[in-house]
Write an enzyme that holds these catalytic residues in place. Structure first.
Site, PDB file in Angstrom:
ATOM      1  N   CYS A  40      48.347 -27.278  -4.233  1.00 25.32           N
ATOM      2  CA  CYS A  40      49.224 -28.439  -4.078  1.00 25.32           C
ATOM      3  C   CYS A  40      50.679 -28.093  -4.423  1.00 25.32           C
ATOM      4  O   CYS A  40      51.595 -28.794  -4.035  1.00 25.32           O
ATOM      5  CB  CYS A  40      48.721 -29.615  -4.908  1.00 25.32           C
ATOM      6  N   ASN A  41      50.881 -27.001  -5.122  1.00 26.93           N
ATOM      7  CA  ASN A  41      52.251 -26.644  -5.488  1.00 26.93           C
ATOM      8  C   ASN A  41      52.851 -25.516  -4.663  1.00 26.93           C
ATOM      9  O   ASN A  41      54.028 -25.208  -4.806  1.00 26.93           O
ATOM     10  CB  ASN A  41      52.315 -26.246  -6.963  1.00 26.93           C
ATOM     11  N   ARG A  42      52.038 -24.869  -3.850  1.00 30.66           N
ATOM     12  CA  ARG A  42      52.585 -23.744  -3.097  1.00 30.66           C
ATOM     13  C   ARG A  42      51.752 -23.407  -1.873  1.00 30.66           C
ATOM     14  O   ARG A  42      50.547 -23.635  -1.844  1.00 30.66           O
ATOM     15  CB  ARG A  42      52.700 -22.510  -3.990  1.00 30.66           C
ATOM     16  N   MET A  72      43.442 -43.619 -21.096  1.00 28.32           N
ATOM     17  CA  MET A  72      43.862 -42.492 -21.929  1.00 28.32           C
ATOM     18  C   MET A  72      42.807 -42.179 -22.985  1.00 28.32           C
ATOM     19  O   MET A  72      42.503 -41.026 -23.257  1.00 28.32           O
ATOM     20  CB  MET A  72      45.180 -42.872 -22.611  1.00 28.32           C
ATOM     21  N   GLY A 127      40.848 -47.889 -22.983  1.00 30.81           N
ATOM     22  CA  GLY A 127      41.771 -47.588 -21.885  1.00 30.81           C
ATOM     23  C   GLY A 127      41.472 -46.240 -21.251  1.00 30.81           C
ATOM     24  O   GLY A 127      40.602 -45.498 -21.689  1.00 30.81           O
ATOM     25  N   GLU A 143      49.306 -22.973 -17.242  1.00 27.30           N
ATOM     26  CA  GLU A 143      48.109 -23.720 -16.831  1.00 27.30           C
ATOM     27  C   GLU A 143      47.131 -22.744 -16.175  1.00 27.30           C
ATOM     28  O   GLU A 143      47.537 -21.831 -15.468  1.00 27.30           O
ATOM     29  CB  GLU A 143      48.482 -24.892 -15.913  1.00 27.30           C
ATOM     30  N   PRO A 144      45.843 -22.915 -16.438  1.00 32.19           N
ATOM     31  CA  PRO A 144      44.888 -21.873 -16.047  1.00 32.19           C
ATOM     32  C   PRO A 144      44.372 -21.952 -14.610  1.00 32.19           C
ATOM     33  O   PRO A 144      43.785 -21.001 -14.142  1.00 32.19           O
ATOM     34  CB  PRO A 144      43.733 -22.094 -17.032  1.00 32.19           C
ATOM     35  N   GLN A 145      44.611 -23.076 -13.894  1.00 28.90           N
ATOM     36  CA  GLN A 145      43.965 -23.236 -12.584  1.00 28.90           C
ATOM     37  C   GLN A 145      44.417 -22.222 -11.552  1.00 28.90           C
ATOM     38  O   GLN A 145      43.646 -21.790 -10.718  1.00 28.90           O
ATOM     39  CB  GLN A 145      44.203 -24.642 -12.012  1.00 28.90           C
ATOM     40  N   GLN A 161      42.738 -20.303  -8.105  1.00 25.78           N
ATOM     41  CA  GLN A 161      43.157 -20.562  -6.723  1.00 25.78           C
ATOM     42  C   GLN A 161      43.486 -19.262  -5.987  1.00 25.78           C
ATOM     43  O   GLN A 161      43.161 -19.103  -4.819  1.00 25.78           O
ATOM     44  CB  GLN A 161      44.358 -21.528  -6.734  1.00 25.78           C
TER      45      GLN A 161
END
Lengths: 270, 422
Positions: free
Chosen positions: B50-52, B195, B193, B116-118, B122
């Site tokens: 989603c970011n690249r 959160m 809630g 971040e580890p994702q 990917q």
């Protein structure tokens, strides 16, 4: 002898430097080096103590040099136990430098002047008395370090500002448990040490109490750790207050340890 | 061989463009088969998150110029964008820069949240798609495996992913700091809630064994309770269960304090002063700030968490600087590997060529030698070939060294490969 102790010092120094680096950089490989060199240093140190015993013909715990060396050895032993039980690696960054300094001082003092009077090696009570007390002091040092770690972290948690050191210390529960256990062990050793001292003194001079400063400090120390242990076990005092008592207690331990050197009395060494 | 990487990321292109370029697994496999023709583009791999969206490819050294055009055109067509539209958003990296970029992406140095580890997963997925499509060859295999190694090194040797940077994860981190392990701990959620639910999920994953939910309405609580096997209590009975909670996460919409200092003191007494961690993520606050004064209670409100998080992000950025050094040294190392891969065939071919010269000379003079037995014939050939090998060995070795280091160096050995001066 000296060269063996020199090798011990080298191993402890390597361990101290790597413990500090591991503490700062959080690297496991550095920690491994620290632990191995601690193990090597401890093995050599044990050999040195045994050699000392065989050559001099008396238990290697008499006079300042031997006392410091023995204390360093006892600290390494307890530190290794703590490492095994609690995985509190951060402790190494604090204890190993002190152990190195103790070994270094023992090394530069060289040989003690004069040998122990025959009376001290005549019975087994005396070496047991001193050994128990040395291990008690070492245990109280662990209580002290754990308490300081507790106080540092508790303060940061309450103020909600976490410094770099915060992420490198073991959890609150771990240091609290460590202080509790080490305190109880130390108190037991201290009790036994004082009792064996009294026995030895009564067989030697017929008196069990001499009112010398070391004895008075020892009694105060015993009282303080007794109170601390009782309070911890009833759990009314947990955390911060108990930790402060652990810090203050160590000041008393230092007075007991050095007291006899500064004030005249029946006891001859630290 | 040259390595070429072109693409867009969250810094260079808005989401409207990134979403048009994004490849799903199927499109990715088809695109790769279409793009890698074995002629210009020898190998290819597409990273699409989603970011690249990035295309990594390997091609012959003299076709890089042409390759840039090919890849750009490929992106234009697959995103159905007019030619030249992407120019201002696209980055193009070749060789060293391409390698560095890939290393940084996989090590999560180029991510929105550093560490971040994702993203490593990917990249791993992108690689497996390329392997399936048969478009990952000699160069990309080496490169991608080296990339995994770099990412692992960065993760192990720096604290880039060490401290929590989200509120829900902060709860886990604080819990571990206070209780060491969360195994066997209980958490109480006051208010049910979103959160609170997210934090509870993290806590349960970290080992929390018991969840108590105190909520105004039971129906809302029921939804979360089922997921965690939680117990539901009404707000009136809060006091009774407060003493059992090691952690409290408060997020009701109530306009006043739900938890007062007096209540907490009593609960702590019944807990025999065991520490309690309280997190108040509601605005207006639901836990009286005075609760923080109770010994062995550690209270954090939303601002406290935010400030810890921002200091954690700063800490990650400091660690990222150390990570960049690791990436830099690994890039140098990979360059060397690549040069060797290039040089390997050249050196082998040269050796063959020299041996061929020897054999040709033998064929030319063969008649003059007269009849020879099989053994003699073989001996003559091996005489010539091994002479050629022995003579060329120092020079070929020197070439290999040259390729390894990437530059001719003027040491004595280099100027005198045969050791004449000794």
């Amino acid at each position: 002898m000296r060269s063996l102790l020199l090798a011990v010092l080298a191993a402890y120094l390597i361990a101290a430097i790597h413990s500090i680096l591991a503490f700062v950089n959080k690297r496991r490989s550095l920690q491994r080096v620290a632990q191995w060199s601690t193990a090597v240093g401890f093995a050599l140190h044990t050999c040195a103590l045994i050699a000392d015993w065989v050559i001099d013909g008396h238990y290697p715990l008499f006079g300042l040099r031997e006392t410091l060396s023995f204390l360093a050895w006892a600290l390494v032993a307890l530190y290794s136990l703590v490492l095994y039980r609690y995985r509190a690696q951060a402790l190494g960054a604090f204890t190993m430098p002190l152990i190195s300094v103790l070994t270094f001082i023992a090394l530069i003092i060289g040989s003690d002047s004069g040998t122990a009077p025959a009376a001290f090696s005549a019975t087994w009570l005396f070496p047991i008395h001193t050994t128990l007390l040395i291990f008690a002091y070492a245990a109280f040092f662990i209580v002290f370090i754990a308490s300081v770690m507790y106080l540092l972290q508790e303060r940061e948690l309450k103020l909600k500002t976490f410094s770099a050191i915060f992420h490198r210390l073991p959890s609150l529960t771990t240091v609290n448990e460590l202080a509790t256990t080490a305190g109880a062990v130390g108190l037991t050793l201290l009790t036994l040490g004082i009792v064996t001292g009294m026995f030895w003194s009564s067989t030697r001079s017929g008196r069990i109490w001499h009112n010398d400063p070391k004895e008075i400090f020892a009694l105060l120390t015993w009282l303080l750790y007794f109170v601390l242990t009782i309070y911890r076990s009833t759990a009314n005092w947990r955390g911060r207050r108990a930790a402060w008592l652990g810090v203050v207690g160590f000041a008393l331990v230092l007075c007991t340890f050095f007291g006899a050197r500064l004030l005249p009395g029946y006891h001859v060494f630290g | 061989m040259s390595i070429l990487l072109i693409g867009v990321n969250h810094k260079t292109a808005p989401v409207e463009i990134r979403e048009r370029l994004a490849f799903n697994d199927e499109a990715c496999a088809n695109g790769l088969r279409h793009l890698v023709d074995g002629d210009v583009v020898r190998e290819g791999l597409i990273v699409s998150t989603c970011n690249r969206v990035e295309i990594l490819s390997a091609m012959a050294n003299d076709q890089v110029e042409f390759g840039v055009g090919r890849l750009t055109q490929f992106l234009d067509t697959s995103g159905r964008l007019p030619a030249g539209f992407l120019d201002q958003h696209l980055y193009r990296h070749t060789n060293e820069d391409a390698v560095r970029h890939l290393f940084r992406v996989a090590s999560s140095l180029d991510s929105m949240v550093v560490g971040e580890p994702q993203v490593l997963g990917q990249v791993r997925h992108a690689y497996s798609l390329a392997v399936e499509a048969g478009t990952a060859g000699r160069v990309l295999n080496r490169l991608v495996h080296h990339t995994f190694r770099v990412a692992k090194r960065v993760r192990n040797e720096t604290g880039i992913a060490a401290n929590a940077v989200s509120i829900s994860y902060m709860a886990v981190e604080l819990g571990k700091k206070i209780f060491d392990s969360l195994k066997g701990c209980s958490v109480m959620l006051i208010g049910a809630g979103e959160m609170a639910e997210l934090s509870a999920r993290h806590l349960v994953n970290a080992g929390v064994s018991r969840v108590i939910i105190a909520n105004r309405t039971e129906e809302t609580a029921r939804k979360i309770a089922d997921e965690f096997g939680a117990m539901i209590v009404s707000l009136e009975h809060l006091d009774r269960f407060l003493a059992e909670a090691d952690m409290v996460i408060c997020s009701t919409g109530a306009p006043t304090f739900v938890l007062t200092e007096e209540q907490t003191r009593k609960a702590l007494e019944r807990r025999r002063n065991r520490p309690t961690c309280m997190i108040d993520i509601s605005v207006p606050r639901n836990i009286d700030p005075a609760v923080g004064n109770v010994p062995n209670v550690f209270l954090f409100d939303i601002d406290d968490l935010e400030s810890v998080i921002s200091s954690n992000i700063r800490e990650r950025e400091r660690e990222a600087e150390r990570a960049e050094l690791i990436v830099q040294s690994e890039v140098m190392q990979f360059q060397q590997t690549l040069r060797l891969m290039d040089a390997g065939p050249t050196i082998g071919a040269l050796r063959e060529k020299l041996q061929d010269v020897a054999r040709a000379e033998l064929a030319r003079q063969r008649k003059k030698l007269g009849p020879l037995t099989k053994d003699q014939e073989a001996a003559v050939e091996s005489l010539l070939v091994s002479t050629v090998n022995k003579i060329s060995h120092p020079i070929l070795n020197q070439m290999r060294r040259f390729y390894e280091t990437g530059e001719p160096d003027a040491t004595q050995a280099e100027q005198d490969p045969f050791g004449l001066e000794e």
